[in-house]
Scaffold this motif. Structure first.
Motif, short mmCIF file in Angstrom:
data_model
loop_
_atom_site.label_atom_id
_atom_site.label_comp_id
_atom_site.label_asym_id
_atom_site.label_seq_id
_atom_site.Cartn_x
_atom_site.Cartn_y
_atom_site.Cartn_z
N PRO A 181 46.97 -62.26 35.76
CA PRO A 181 47.92 -61.29 36.32
C PRO A 181 47.69 -59.91 35.74
N ARG A 182 47.79 -58.89 36.59
CA ARG A 182 47.66 -57.51 36.16
C ARG A 182 49.05 -56.91 36.04
N PRO A 183 49.27 -56.12 35.02
CA PRO A 183 50.56 -55.44 34.97
C PRO A 183 50.64 -54.43 36.11
N ASP A 184 51.74 -54.42 36.77
CA ASP A 184 51.91 -53.49 37.88
C ASP A 184 52.39 -52.15 37.35
N LEU A 185 51.44 -51.32 36.98
CA LEU A 185 51.79 -49.99 36.48
C LEU A 185 51.81 -49.02 37.64
N PRO A 186 52.89 -48.28 37.76
CA PRO A 186 53.00 -47.33 38.86
C PRO A 186 52.06 -46.15 38.68
N ALA B 45 57.87 -43.77 36.47
CA ALA B 45 56.48 -44.23 36.48
C ALA B 45 55.74 -43.78 35.22
N ARG C 169 56.84 -45.88 32.20
CA ARG C 169 56.24 -47.22 32.17
C ARG C 169 54.78 -47.18 31.74
N ARG C 170 54.03 -46.18 32.21
CA ARG C 170 52.62 -46.06 31.80
C ARG C 170 52.50 -45.76 30.31
#
Length: 140
Positions: free
Chosen positions: A12-17, A24, A27-28
Motif C-alpha cells: 500500500p502507498r500512503p495517499d499523500l495529497p 495537503a 500531511r506531506r
C-alpha cells in the motif's frame, strides 16, 4: 505480462495529497518528518530514528542529502506563506543540524539527539493551528 491471477500484490502507498492547500501541505510535511526522524526503532535503545540519521553516516553526501530533505520542509512552509522570521528560524535549525552533523563521529551522535525536522514540524503545526484551524488533526 502478468495475468490478473498471477499479479503480485503491491504494497500500500500512503495517499499523500498533491494540492497546495494547507491540509495537503501539512500531511506531506508530517509524512516527511516521520520518514526523516521516526522511521524505525533501534533495538535495545528503544529510540526511534529515521533516514536523516542513517544517511548522515555517509560522509559528505549523506549530510548534503539530509540538508536537502530538511530544506524541502522549509520550502513547503514558505508555500504556506509563513512569516519570514519563522522561515529563518526553521532554516537555522536545518543549517545548525547540517553544520554539526558534518563533523565526523560527533555529528552522527548529534543527529541521534537533535531533530531539526521535528522542531520545524512543531513550528509549522503551531502556525497552522493558529491560522488554519481546519487543518488540525486529533492525534489518537
Amino acid at each position: 505480462m502478468d495475468s490478473p491471477q498471477t499479479a503480485r500484490p503491491r504494497p500500500p502507498r500512503p495517499d499523500l495529497p498533491l494540492g497546495t492547500d494547507p491540509q495537503a501541505v501539512r500531511r506531506r510535511i508530517e509524512a516527511m518528518e516521520q520518514v526523516l526522524e521516526r522511521s524505525f526503532t533501534v533495538p535495545g535503545v528503544n529510540r526511534p530514528v529515521g533516514l536523516d540519521a542513517i544517511v548522515g553516516l555517509v560522509p559528505v553526501v549523506g549530510d548534503v542529502i539530509g540538508m536537502a530533505m530538511g530544506a524541502w520542509i522549509v520550502w513547503e512552509a514558505r508555500n504556506l506563506r509563513m512569516p519570514k522570521w519563522k522561515l529563518a528560524r526553521m532554516a537555522g535549525n536545518v543549517a545548525f543540524d547540517s553544520a554539526v552533523g558534518a563533523v565526523p563521529m560527533l555529528g552522527d551522535a548529534f543527529d541521534f539527539f537533535f531533530r531539526s525536522n521535528t522542531r520545524n514540524l512543531r513550528i509549522i503545526r503551531k502556525h497552522l493551528d493558529k491560522h488554519h484551524p481546519e487543518t488540525r488533526v486529533i492525534d489518537g
